[in-house]
Scaffold this motif. Structure first.
Motif, PDB file in Angstrom:
ATOM      1  N   ALA A  87      10.453  11.778  -5.350  1.00 23.42           N
ATOM      2  CA  ALA A  87      11.313  10.780  -4.581  1.00 23.42           C
ATOM      3  C   ALA A  87      12.903  11.147  -4.783  1.00 23.42           C
ATOM      4  CB  ALA A  87      11.259   9.409  -5.743  1.00 23.42           C
ATOM      5  N   VAL A  88      13.052  11.878  -5.817  1.00 25.37           N
ATOM      6  CA  VAL A  88      14.372  12.530  -6.087  1.00 25.37           C
ATOM      7  C   VAL A  88      14.590  13.591  -4.844  1.00 25.37           C
ATOM      8  CG1 VAL A  88      15.810  13.970  -7.446  1.00 25.37           C
ATOM      9  CG2 VAL A  88      14.693  12.016  -8.225  1.00 25.37           C
ATOM     10  N   ASP A  89      13.591  14.374  -4.716  1.00 25.30           N
ATOM     11  CA  ASP A  89      13.843  15.861  -3.711  1.00 25.30           C
ATOM     12  C   ASP A  89      13.836  14.927  -2.256  1.00 25.30           C
ATOM     13  OD1 ASP A  89      13.324  17.443  -5.829  1.00 25.30           O
ATOM     14  OD2 ASP A  89      11.387  17.569  -5.444  1.00 25.30           O
ATOM     15  N   SER A  90      13.186  13.982  -2.147  1.00 23.85           N
ATOM     16  CA  SER A  90      12.987  13.444  -0.738  1.00 23.85           C
ATOM     17  C   SER A  90      14.608  12.717  -0.545  1.00 23.85           C
ATOM     18  CB  SER A  90      12.093  12.296  -0.478  1.00 23.85           C
ATOM     19  OG  SER A  90      10.805  12.682  -0.612  1.00 23.85           O
ATOM     20  N   ASP A  91      15.157  12.186  -1.246  1.00 24.70           N
ATOM     21  CA  ASP A  91      16.657  11.611  -1.161  1.00 24.70           C
ATOM     22  C   ASP A  91      17.674  12.883  -1.181  1.00 24.70           C
ATOM     23  OD1 ASP A  91      16.544   8.864  -0.648  1.00 24.70           O
ATOM     24  OD2 ASP A  91      16.590   8.253  -2.834  1.00 24.70           O
ATOM     25  N   LEU A  92      17.308  13.750  -1.785  1.00 27.14           N
ATOM     26  CA  LEU A  92      18.412  14.914  -1.999  1.00 27.14           C
ATOM     27  C   LEU A  92      18.146  15.597  -0.522  1.00 27.14           C
ATOM     28  CD1 LEU A  92      17.599  16.706  -5.176  1.00 27.14           C
ATOM     29  CD2 LEU A  92      19.735  15.645  -4.653  1.00 27.14           C
ATOM     30  N   LEU A 111      10.501   7.615   2.319  1.00 25.76           N
ATOM     31  CA  LEU A 111       9.452   8.457   1.566  1.00 25.76           C
ATOM     32  C   LEU A 111       9.723   8.316   0.137  1.00 25.76           C
ATOM     33  CD1 LEU A 111       7.044   9.989   1.409  1.00 25.76           C
ATOM     34  CD2 LEU A 111       8.485  12.157   1.572  1.00 25.76           C
ATOM     35  N   SER A 112      10.975   8.556  -0.030  1.00 25.35           N
ATOM     36  CA  SER A 112      11.517   8.111  -1.531  1.00 25.35           C
ATOM     37  C   SER A 112      11.171   6.772  -2.160  1.00 25.35           C
ATOM     38  CB  SER A 112      13.035   8.596  -1.783  1.00 25.35           C
ATOM     39  OG  SER A 112      13.461   8.181  -3.036  1.00 25.35           O
ATOM     40  N   GLU A 113      11.537   6.021  -1.447  1.00 28.62           N
ATOM     41  CA  GLU A 113      11.083   4.404  -1.725  1.00 28.62           C
ATOM     42  C   GLU A 113       9.816   4.213  -2.318  1.00 28.62           C
ATOM     43  OE1 GLU A 113      12.936   2.134   1.145  1.00 28.62           O
ATOM     44  OE2 GLU A 113      14.781   1.713  -0.187  1.00 28.62           O
ATOM     45  N   SER A 114       8.879   4.827  -1.267  1.00 30.46           N
ATOM     46  CA  SER A 114       7.517   4.422  -1.425  1.00 30.46           C
ATOM     47  C   SER A 114       6.900   5.536  -2.830  1.00 30.46           C
ATOM     48  CB  SER A 114       6.740   5.054  -0.222  1.00 30.46           C
ATOM     49  OG  SER A 114       6.980   6.414  -0.116  1.00 30.46           O
ATOM     50  N   PRO A 149      17.200  11.257   8.171  1.00 32.85           N
ATOM     51  CA  PRO A 149      17.448  11.019   6.976  1.00 32.85           C
ATOM     52  C   PRO A 149      16.502   9.545   6.427  1.00 32.85           C
ATOM     53  CG  PRO A 149      19.612  10.602   8.039  1.00 32.85           C
ATOM     54  CD  PRO A 149      18.381  11.033   9.036  1.00 32.85           C
ATOM     55  N   VAL A 150      16.465   8.576   7.548  1.00 33.87           N
ATOM     56  CA  VAL A 150      15.884   7.614   7.378  1.00 33.87           C
ATOM     57  C   VAL A 150      14.429   7.716   6.667  1.00 33.87           C
ATOM     58  CG1 VAL A 150      15.023   5.173   8.269  1.00 33.87           C
ATOM     59  CG2 VAL A 150      17.310   6.386   8.845  1.00 33.87           C
ATOM     60  N   TYR A 151      13.676   8.486   7.248  1.00 35.59           N
ATOM     61  CA  TYR A 151      12.345   8.780   7.160  1.00 35.59           C
ATOM     62  C   TYR A 151      12.078   9.242   5.711  1.00 35.59           C
ATOM     63  CZ  TYR A 151      11.839   8.696  12.354  1.00 35.59           C
ATOM     64  OH  TYR A 151      11.712   8.321  13.542  1.00 35.59           O
ATOM     65  N   ARG A 152      13.063  10.199   5.495  1.00 35.57           N
ATOM     66  CA  ARG A 152      12.961  10.775   4.086  1.00 35.57           C
ATOM     67  C   ARG A 152      13.496   9.928   3.055  1.00 35.57           C
ATOM     68  NH1 ARG A 152      11.777  16.161   4.016  1.00 35.57           N
ATOM     69  NH2 ARG A 152      12.263  17.484   5.762  1.00 35.57           N
ATOM     70  N   HIS A 153      14.352   9.065   3.195  1.00 35.40           N
ATOM     71  CA  HIS A 153      14.802   7.846   2.228  1.00 35.40           C
ATOM     72  C   HIS A 153      13.706   6.935   1.862  1.00 35.40           C
ATOM     73  CE1 HIS A 153      17.040   5.428  -0.219  1.00 35.40           C
ATOM     74  NE2 HIS A 153      17.182   4.420   0.794  1.00 35.40           N
ATOM     75  N   LYS A 162       0.666  -1.205   0.069  1.00 36.61           N
ATOM     76  CA  LYS A 162      -0.094  -0.096  -0.066  1.00 36.61           C
ATOM     77  C   LYS A 162       0.919   1.178   0.225  1.00 36.61           C
ATOM     78  CE  LYS A 162      -3.613  -2.503   2.528  1.00 36.61           C
ATOM     79  NZ  LYS A 162      -4.249  -2.513   3.727  1.00 36.61           N
ATOM     80  N   TYR A 163       1.330   1.594  -1.113  1.00 34.96           N
ATOM     81  CA  TYR A 163       2.720   2.484  -1.215  1.00 34.96           C
ATOM     82  C   TYR A 163       2.139   3.919  -0.919  1.00 34.96           C
ATOM     83  CZ  TYR A 163       4.961  -1.531  -3.257  1.00 34.96           C
ATOM     84  OH  TYR A 163       5.198  -2.758  -3.735  1.00 34.96           O
ATOM     85  N   GLU A 164       0.724   4.197  -1.356  1.00 36.29           N
ATOM     86  CA  GLU A 164       0.353   5.590  -1.180  1.00 36.29           C
ATOM     87  C   GLU A 164      -0.047   5.808   0.198  1.00 36.29           C
ATOM     88  OE1 GLU A 164      -3.137   8.641  -3.227  1.00 36.29           O
ATOM     89  OE2 GLU A 164      -3.175   6.704  -3.710  1.00 36.29           O
ATOM     90  N   GLN A 165      -0.503   4.762   0.819  1.00 39.07           N
ATOM     91  CA  GLN A 165      -0.672   5.092   2.383  1.00 39.07           C
ATOM     92  C   GLN A 165       0.665   5.140   3.061  1.00 39.07           C
ATOM     93  OE1 GLN A 165      -3.530   1.826   2.035  1.00 39.07           O
ATOM     94  NE2 GLN A 165      -4.725   2.860   3.592  1.00 39.07           N
ATOM     95  N   ALA A 166       1.639   4.463   2.681  1.00 43.39           N
ATOM     96  CA  ALA A 166       2.894   4.290   3.386  1.00 43.39           C
ATOM     97  C   ALA A 166       3.480   5.655   3.175  1.00 43.39           C
ATOM     98  CB  ALA A 166       3.890   3.257   2.785  1.00 43.39           C
ATOM     99  N   ALA A 167       3.416   6.345   1.940  1.00 42.24           N
ATOM    100  CA  ALA A 167       4.055   7.525   1.641  1.00 42.24           C
ATOM    101  C   ALA A 167       3.247   8.712   2.546  1.00 42.24           C
ATOM    102  CB  ALA A 167       3.830   8.059   0.149  1.00 42.24           C
ATOM    103  N   GLN A 168       2.074   8.638   2.888  1.00 38.20           N
ATOM    104  CA  GLN A 168       1.324   9.418   3.812  1.00 38.20           C
ATOM    105  C   GLN A 168       1.990   9.315   5.184  1.00 38.20           C
ATOM    106  OE1 GLN A 168      -2.698   8.679   3.258  1.00 38.20           O
ATOM    107  NE2 GLN A 168      -2.969   9.530   1.467  1.00 38.20           N
ATOM    108  N   LYS A 169       2.542   8.145   5.587  1.00 38.23           N
ATOM    109  CA  LYS A 169       2.720   8.206   6.988  1.00 38.23           C
ATOM    110  C   LYS A 169       4.076   8.378   7.080  1.00 38.23           C
ATOM    111  CE  LYS A 169      -0.695   6.120   8.837  1.00 38.23           C
ATOM    112  NZ  LYS A 169      -1.527   6.424   9.840  1.00 38.23           N
TER     113      LYS A 169
END
Length: 388
Positions: free
Chosen positions: A329-334, A305-308, A299-303, A280-287
């Motif tokens: 995804a790129v912005d989150s990892d940056l 978010l990037s994966e989701s 950084p773990v949280y943002r990374h 459930k990637y969309e719901q995971a991204a919201q969390k």
């Protein structure tokens, strides 16, 4: 002891951590025994702890525990119960030493430690005034290590780790505090058995941390400073003025707020992991997004978010939405990279995302950066060649 819940995992019973804690509290039994009340009870407790230290197979802790035993045997040699204790401890020490040596074949851990210490010196030379930041040895170890060796998150030497992380100024502050503690203990060491026990306990613990890392475990560090506190007299008086109380109360409220936000962030992150594993990637991204709002610099949280967001991109047929998900995804990892600049994993992920988006130049740039941060990783070298 079950190891099933996350709080238990965060305080996982690593034998080195347990050995450090036991060595820290082991001498206190003799302080109570020396008082002359219920001596046998405290000697039995000491014997149980001594046997437990043997079971950890920590050679440094075993040797130091036996030195403590010999010290108190000489100090309290008139006590018949202690003579029996010393004889039993000697027997179990010899048996435990043989067991530890036979169980840990070779001395590979020593060569690893030498490399960790060498890495500390390299960090210190590069950042000799202020160090790389307290707690950052683990984050920067892969970047600074000169040779391929077993990875670690601690230097296994309190002096070298403090030099690497806090530099000359930080280590000088720690040395000043240590000298103040030693001076106070020595000035009061004849005032009672508790002060002597505190001295032996702290001295043995510091000696252990010349080859280990127990000091840097918060649970052990807390006990260490509680024991140090017993060597100081405290004068408590009622404050009539309100300002000093507010000076403590306001920062305390802020710390509670920060702690609550951190707990909330971790909770959202764990919920996101569960949803991500369920697909459930969309719901995971919201969390994950809520986690980053509560703790912006993790950084773990943002990374995550990037994966989701990449997973959403890969599954999205609409080209415009795909571009939006990919850019997020790129912005989150940056942003994650800003807070964890030595992470080869994040840089490699950015290289993949740029490659996926068709930006080969950026992909090659970040793959090279990833390789520099973890120069011994064969997967990163393979990825760099593939980009070329």
């Amino acid at each position: 002891a079950s190891g099933h819940s996350d709080p238990e995992k965060s305080f996982s019973l690593n034998v080195n951590i347990v050995a450090g804690f036991l060595l820290l509290v082991y001498p206190l039994n003799f302080g109570f025994a020396e008082r002359g009340k219920k001596t046998k009870v405290f000697l039995i407790a000491a014997f149980v702890m001594f046997a437990a230290i043997m079971a950890t197979k920590s050679r440094s802790a075993i040797a130091l525990a036996y030195i403590v035993t010999i010290f108190y045997f000489v100090r309290l040699k008139k006590d018949a119960a202690l003579k029996i204790f010393a004889a039993a401890a000697t027997a179990i020490f010899l048996a435990g030493l043989i067991y530890a040596v036979r169980s840990k074949i070779g001395w590979a851990s020593l060569s690893d430690r030498l490399m960790w210490w060498k890495t500390c010196l390299i960090m210190f030379k590069a950042n000799h005034f202020f160090g790389v930041g307290f707690g950052n040895f683990s984050a920067l170890y892969l970047f600074y290590r000169p040779e391929l060796t077993l990875n670690t998150i601690f230097a296994h030497n309190i002096v070298l780790q403090l030099l690497a992380e806090t530099g000359i100024f930080g280590f000088a502050a720690f040395a000043a505090a240590a000298s103040s503690i030693a001076k106070n203990i020595f000035s009061r060491i004849k005032s009672g058995p508790y002060i002597m026990a505190a001295f032996v306990s702290t001295a043995a613990f510091i000696c252990l941390n010349l080859t280990d890392y127990s000091f840097f475990i918060p649970a052990n560090m807390l006990v260490f400073y509680v024991i140090v506190g017993t060597a100081f007299t405290a004068v408590i008086s009622k404050r009539k003025k309100l300002f000093p109380a507010l000076a403590v109360f306001i920062p305390a409220l802020y710390l509670i707020y920060v702690f609550a936000a951190s707990v909330n962030a971790q909770s959202y992150y764990e919920e996101g992991n569960f949803l991500f594993n369920e697909g459930k990637y969309e719901q995971a991204a919201q969390k994950y997004e809520k986690a980053t709002q509560n703790d912006e610099i993790n950084p773990v949280y943002r990374h995550s978010l990037s994966e989701s967001m990449y997973s959403l991109c890969a599954a999205e047929p609409d080209s415009e939405k795909r571009k939006l998900y990919l850019q997020t995804a790129v912005d989150s990892d940056l942003k994650a990279e800003q807070y964890y600049r030595s992470s080869a994993e994040i840089k490699a992920e950015l290289a993949f995302l740029y490659k996926f988006s068709g930006d080969d130049a950026k992909a090659a740039e970040y793959m090279e950066l990833a390789r520099k941060c973890d120069k011994f990783n064969p997967r990163l070298r393979a990825g760099e060649k593939k980009n070329e």
